[in-house]
Write a protein that holds these residues in place. Structure first.
Motif, PDB file in Angstrom:
ATOM      1  N   ILE A   4       7.943   2.625  -7.404  1.00 45.71           N
ATOM      2  CA  ILE A   4       8.970   1.443  -7.071  1.00 45.71           C
ATOM      3  C   ILE A   4       8.912   0.359  -8.055  1.00 45.71           C
ATOM      4  O   ILE A   4       7.879   0.017  -8.593  1.00 45.71           O
ATOM      5  N   GLY A   5      10.386   0.108  -8.444  1.00 47.09           N
ATOM      6  CA  GLY A   5      10.633  -1.031  -8.710  1.00 47.09           C
ATOM      7  C   GLY A   5      10.368  -2.266  -9.046  1.00 47.09           C
ATOM      8  O   GLY A   5      10.082  -2.809  -6.971  1.00 47.09           O
ATOM      9  N   ALA A   6       9.542  -2.809  -9.308  1.00 43.73           N
ATOM     10  CA  ALA A   6       8.717  -4.366  -8.695  1.00 43.73           C
ATOM     11  C   ALA A   6       9.876  -5.699  -8.881  1.00 43.73           C
ATOM     12  O   ALA A   6      10.016  -6.357  -7.821  1.00 43.73           O
ATOM     13  N   PRO A   7      11.277  -5.561  -9.236  1.00 47.96           N
ATOM     14  CA  PRO A   7      11.414  -6.877  -8.655  1.00 47.96           C
ATOM     15  C   PRO A   7      11.877  -6.647  -7.289  1.00 47.96           C
ATOM     16  O   PRO A   7      12.677  -7.093  -6.737  1.00 47.96           O
ATOM     17  N   LYS A   8      12.911  -5.415  -7.561  1.00 42.99           N
ATOM     18  CA  LYS A   8      13.315  -4.679  -5.125  1.00 42.99           C
ATOM     19  C   LYS A   8      11.913  -5.014  -4.709  1.00 42.99           C
ATOM     20  O   LYS A   8      12.777  -5.144  -3.494  1.00 42.99           O
ATOM     21  N   LEU A   9      10.692  -4.419  -5.134  1.00 40.99           N
ATOM     22  CA  LEU A   9       9.927  -4.737  -3.613  1.00 40.99           C
ATOM     23  C   LEU A   9       9.968  -6.369  -3.617  1.00 40.99           C
ATOM     24  O   LEU A   9       9.697  -6.087  -2.990  1.00 40.99           O
ATOM     25  N   GLU A  10       9.325  -6.877  -4.468  1.00 38.26           N
ATOM     26  CA  GLU A  10       8.924  -7.863  -4.668  1.00 38.26           C
ATOM     27  C   GLU A  10      10.243  -8.837  -3.811  1.00 38.26           C
ATOM     28  O   GLU A  10      10.060  -9.738  -3.237  1.00 38.26           O
ATOM     29  N   PHE A  50       0.955  -0.770  -0.311  1.00 35.05           N
ATOM     30  CA  PHE A  50       0.004   0.090  -0.208  1.00 35.05           C
ATOM     31  C   PHE A  50       1.059   1.544   0.283  1.00 35.05           C
ATOM     32  O   PHE A  50       1.970   1.115   0.303  1.00 35.05           O
ATOM     33  N   CYS A  51       0.137   2.572  -0.646  1.00 35.64           N
ATOM     34  CA  CYS A  51       0.622   4.134  -0.822  1.00 35.64           C
ATOM     35  C   CYS A  51       0.551   4.225   0.792  1.00 35.64           C
ATOM     36  O   CYS A  51      -0.305   3.558   1.779  1.00 35.64           O
ATOM     37  N   THR A  52       1.268   5.359   1.314  1.00 35.35           N
ATOM     38  CA  THR A  52       1.109   6.002   2.554  1.00 35.35           C
ATOM     39  C   THR A  52      -0.089   6.133   2.753  1.00 35.35           C
ATOM     40  O   THR A  52      -0.733   6.767   4.015  1.00 35.35           O
ATOM     41  N   CYS A  53      -0.646   6.514   1.464  1.00 32.58           N
ATOM     42  CA  CYS A  53      -2.246   7.420   1.645  1.00 32.58           C
ATOM     43  C   CYS A  53      -3.111   6.137   2.417  1.00 32.58           C
ATOM     44  O   CYS A  53      -4.365   7.171   2.249  1.00 32.58           O
ATOM     45  N   GLY A  54      -2.684   5.318   1.699  1.00 30.43           N
ATOM     46  CA  GLY A  54      -3.555   4.382   2.357  1.00 30.43           C
ATOM     47  C   GLY A  54      -4.328   3.164   1.302  1.00 30.43           C
ATOM     48  O   GLY A  54      -4.928   2.519   1.049  1.00 30.43           O
ATOM     49  N   LYS A  55      -4.253   4.159   0.322  1.00 31.93           N
ATOM     50  CA  LYS A  55      -4.753   3.704  -1.065  1.00 31.93           C
ATOM     51  C   LYS A  55      -3.629   2.299  -1.816  1.00 31.93           C
ATOM     52  O   LYS A  55      -2.501   2.164  -2.071  1.00 31.93           O
ATOM     53  N   PRO A  56      -3.997   1.580  -2.261  1.00 31.98           N
ATOM     54  CA  PRO A  56      -3.072   0.242  -2.878  1.00 31.98           C
ATOM     55  C   PRO A  56      -2.208   0.545  -4.271  1.00 31.98           C
ATOM     56  O   PRO A  56      -2.512   1.408  -4.924  1.00 31.98           O
ATOM     57  N   LEU A  57      -1.108  -0.260  -3.863  1.00 27.64           N
ATOM     58  CA  LEU A  57      -0.249   0.136  -4.895  1.00 27.64           C
ATOM     59  C   LEU A  57      -0.321  -1.331  -6.210  1.00 27.64           C
ATOM     60  O   LEU A  57      -0.826  -2.180  -5.913  1.00 27.64           O
ATOM     61  N   TYR A  58      -0.364  -0.820  -7.338  1.00 26.57           N
ATOM     62  CA  TYR A  58      -0.985  -1.461  -8.487  1.00 26.57           C
ATOM     63  C   TYR A  58       0.466  -1.832  -8.875  1.00 26.57           C
ATOM     64  O   TYR A  58       1.438  -1.432  -9.526  1.00 26.57           O
ATOM     65  N   ARG A  59       0.986  -2.931  -9.860  1.00 24.41           N
ATOM     66  CA  ARG A  59       2.003  -2.904 -10.864  1.00 24.41           C
ATOM     67  C   ARG A  59       2.081  -2.773 -12.382  1.00 24.41           C
ATOM     68  O   ARG A  59       0.475  -2.942 -13.073  1.00 24.41           O
ATOM     69  N   TYR A  60       2.664  -1.914 -12.975  1.00 21.98           N
ATOM     70  CA  TYR A  60       1.984  -1.214 -13.606  1.00 21.98           C
ATOM     71  C   TYR A  60       3.887  -2.059 -14.824  1.00 21.98           C
ATOM     72  O   TYR A  60       4.615  -2.361 -14.272  1.00 21.98           O
ATOM     73  N   PRO A  61       3.736  -2.932 -16.254  1.00 20.51           N
ATOM     74  CA  PRO A  61       4.494  -2.819 -16.890  1.00 20.51           C
ATOM     75  C   PRO A  61       5.674  -1.500 -17.155  1.00 20.51           C
ATOM     76  O   PRO A  61       5.089  -0.681 -17.796  1.00 20.51           O
ATOM     77  N   GLY A  62       6.888  -1.641 -17.556  1.00 22.19           N
ATOM     78  CA  GLY A  62       7.671  -0.558 -17.923  1.00 22.19           C
ATOM     79  C   GLY A  62       8.915  -1.288 -18.995  1.00 22.19           C
ATOM     80  O   GLY A  62       8.467  -2.341 -19.029  1.00 22.19           O
ATOM     81  N   ARG A  63       9.271   0.254 -19.316  1.00 22.43           N
ATOM     82  CA  ARG A  63       9.814  -0.192 -20.843  1.00 22.43           C
ATOM     83  C   ARG A  63      11.391  -1.427 -20.790  1.00 22.43           C
ATOM     84  O   ARG A  63      11.362  -2.477 -20.640  1.00 22.43           O
ATOM     85  N   SER A  64      11.611  -1.491 -19.241  1.00 19.70           N
ATOM     86  CA  SER A  64      13.178  -2.321 -18.691  1.00 19.70           C
ATOM     87  C   SER A  64      11.809  -3.584 -17.509  1.00 19.70           C
ATOM     88  O   SER A  64      12.655  -4.392 -17.968  1.00 19.70           O
ATOM     89  N   TRP A  65      11.707  -3.100 -16.722  1.00 19.03           N
ATOM     90  CA  TRP A  65      10.902  -4.032 -16.320  1.00 19.03           C
ATOM     91  C   TRP A  65       9.779  -3.131 -15.505  1.00 19.03           C
ATOM     92  O   TRP A  65       9.454  -2.261 -14.998  1.00 19.03           O
ATOM     93  N   SER A  66       9.154  -4.454 -14.402  1.00 13.40           N
ATOM     94  CA  SER A  66       7.507  -3.366 -13.530  1.00 13.40           C
ATOM     95  C   SER A  66       7.993  -2.858 -13.038  1.00 13.40           C
ATOM     96  O   SER A  66       9.227  -2.817 -12.178  1.00 13.40           O
ATOM     97  N   TYR A  67       6.955  -1.550 -12.526  1.00 13.67           N
ATOM     98  CA  TYR A  67       6.819  -1.217 -11.635  1.00 13.67           C
ATOM     99  C   TYR A  67       5.096  -1.384 -10.753  1.00 13.67           C
ATOM    100  O   TYR A  67       4.465  -1.363 -11.024  1.00 13.67           O
TER     101      TYR A  67
END
Length: 502
Positions: free
Chosen positions: A328-334, A292-309
């Motif tokens: 934030i980069g998806a690989p790092k967070l996951e 989740f974001c600090t505002c309370g809403k969930p974080l969604y995964r989106y595709p990027g050019r090199s990796w998802s975020y």
């Protein structure tokens, strides 16, 4: 107020009546509701006619029973109804039934009038479709919808939205543009308030509502109707359809805001721009409803050019970036969450919580007691006056009394949550998971919650080693911008495991 609304729920009438009338509430709740009302200030509840009290038989009966129990009288100026006699009660219910039938007739007439007005191309009132405004017909016979091309000029705003979509802009970017210029492009609800001389409420444009508006046939001046249909399996579902004239053609209620060709191009662009490459559509997100974001809403995964975020869902909802968030980069967070989850909880046995509904016969006992009370009232009214009637009364009353005693003797048990050890650790379970959906489900079941901040959060170290901290019973891990919070019972389970293996 509508005669179909319960008397105790009406704004003015309800002030005189407890809100718990007809409800299965505790004595304390009934007392508090009585004290909050003005029920102690009157002895007689009078109306001009019975249908002014209610047009629903059940409402009138419930109110009459409440009056009896609380030594109040129910009276009407037209017609003498003696609720203390059996015949009076029968007459009372008959009149109430006629009132309820009249209510249904009123509804039928209203629906017929609504359909007639639509087929005549007239505006029936209510919410005004975006891009239009109501205007009195030249003949003075009712109102019609016309393009809103002055003042707020929402018709031009609508056409600009269509142009942007046809030119290739996404609904998300158009929604952001609208929200950044809300003083000139107020959303539908605020536009209607401004036309009505009211202050806007500062509503936001939302991507989902914008897409729904652009796909609606109302842009072509046609009429859509939402109806509830019953499916073959018994479920009910709301569906929107075009209203058609007697020849089967779409009913034209107003001048089109855009051409049919532009409407079809917009529909095609919206379909083309739909994000079919989103990470949570192909492969899914292992952190869905976990991060989740600090505002309370969930974080969604989106595709990027090199990796998802991952980024805050606020952009997907309103088109505006969250001021408190940074992607934030998806690989790092996951990978961070997976490593820390297994480091802290990998050796802990999974314990599933299972809800065990309790056993309580209070409602059944109350129903039997209420039936016995009604039986006694019937006898007092003279219904069981004959010898045969007296015998029937005794047998029926004895049967109910035995039933009540049996219910009272039955055991009771409160609702409980039972913890069932699975004999499997989180590490063992994780090694068997192969899909993002499965990992997300397991993380949610564990009670894990992750908050991603825009800046690094302070963490504790000893000799360069990151520590797990306890905060108000929660196990918390902080790594850079990532804050991982384990459920409260994890602290006890970690202590128990540490003590066992010390």
């Amino acid at each position: 107020m509508s005669g179909g609304i319960e008397p105790w729920k009406r704004p003015e009438f309800g002030k005189w009546l407890p809100s718990t009338i007809g409800k299965d509430a505790s004595d304390i709740e009934h007392r508090l509701a009585w004290e909050e009302s003005r029920a102690s200030e009157f002895d007689i509840l009078a109306a001009w006619k019975l249908d002014r009290i209610s047009r629903r038989v059940i409402h009138v009966n419930v109110l009459a029973e409440w009056c009896d129990r609380n030594e109040k009288q129910l009276a009407t100026a037209e017609g003498d109804i003696d609720l203390s006699s059996p015949m009076g009660r029968i007459l009372f219910q008959l009149i109430a039934s006629f009132a309820e039938g009249e209510l249904e007739a009123i509804k039928a007439r209203a629906k017929s009038s609504y359909t007639h007005l639509m087929k005549e191309g007239r505006w029936r009132g209510g919410f005004v479709p975006y891009g239009y405004r109501p205007e009195k017909q030249e003949t003075g016979d009712g109102w019609k919808l016309v393009p809103d091309e002055y003042g707020l000029n929402t018709a031009e705003t609508l056409r600009e939205i269509v142009r942007k979509i046809i030119d290739g802009q996404s609904a998300n970017s158009v929604c952001r543009w609208l929200n950044e210029n809300r003083d000139k492009t107020p959303p539908p609800l605020d536009a209607q308030r401004i036309r009505g001389g009211k202050e806007p409420k500062g509503a936001l444009w939302r991507v989902g509502n914008l897409i729904k508006m652009l796909r609606s046939h109302t842009l072509l001046g046609q009429v859509e109707m939402t109806e509830e249909v019953t499916l073959s399996d018994g479920r009910k579902e709301k569906r929107t359809r075009l209203v058609r004239d007697k020849d089967g053609l779409p009913l034209q209620r107003a001048q089109p805001l855009i051409s049919k060709e532009d409407w079809e191009r917009v529909s095609a662009k919206l379909e083309e721009n739909s994000n079919k490459r989103a990470g949570n559509r192909t492969g899914g997100s292992p952190l869905l409803r976990v991060a989740f974001c600090t505002c309370g809403k969930p974080l969604y995964r989106y595709p990027g050019r090199s990796w998802s975020y991952y980024r805050c869902a606020n952009k997907a909802i309103t088109g505006l970036l969250c001021a408190d968030s940074k992607s934030i980069g998806a690989p790092k967070l996951e990978s961070t969450i997976e490593e820390e989850f297994l480091r802290v909880a990998g050796h802990i046995e999974i314990v599933r919580k299972v809800f065990r509904p309790g056993i309580d016969h209070t409602n059944d006992i109350n129903e039997v007691t209420r039936a016995m009370q009604e039986l006694r009232e019937d006898r007092e009214a003279g219904i069981y006056s004959s010898e045969t009637g007296k015998l029937e009364y005794r047998e029926e009353y004895s049967r109910m009394d035995r039933k009540r005693e049996q219910l009272i003797a039955l055991p009771t048990r409160p609702d409980t949550w039972e913890e069932i050890p699975t004999g499997e650790t989180y590490g063992e379970r994780w090694s068997q998971l192969t899909t993002a959906e499965g990992k997300s489900k397991e993380l949610r079941a564990s009670g894990l919650r992750v908050t991603v901040h825009s800046e690094d959060v302070p963490a504790q170290y000893v000799s360069g080693k990151l520590l797990v901290t306890l905060d108000e019973g929660r196990v918390i891990q902080r790594i850079g911008r990532i804050e991982i919070m384990f459920p409260r019972d994890f602290s006890d389970r970690i202590r128990q495991h540490t003590a066992t293996h010390a």
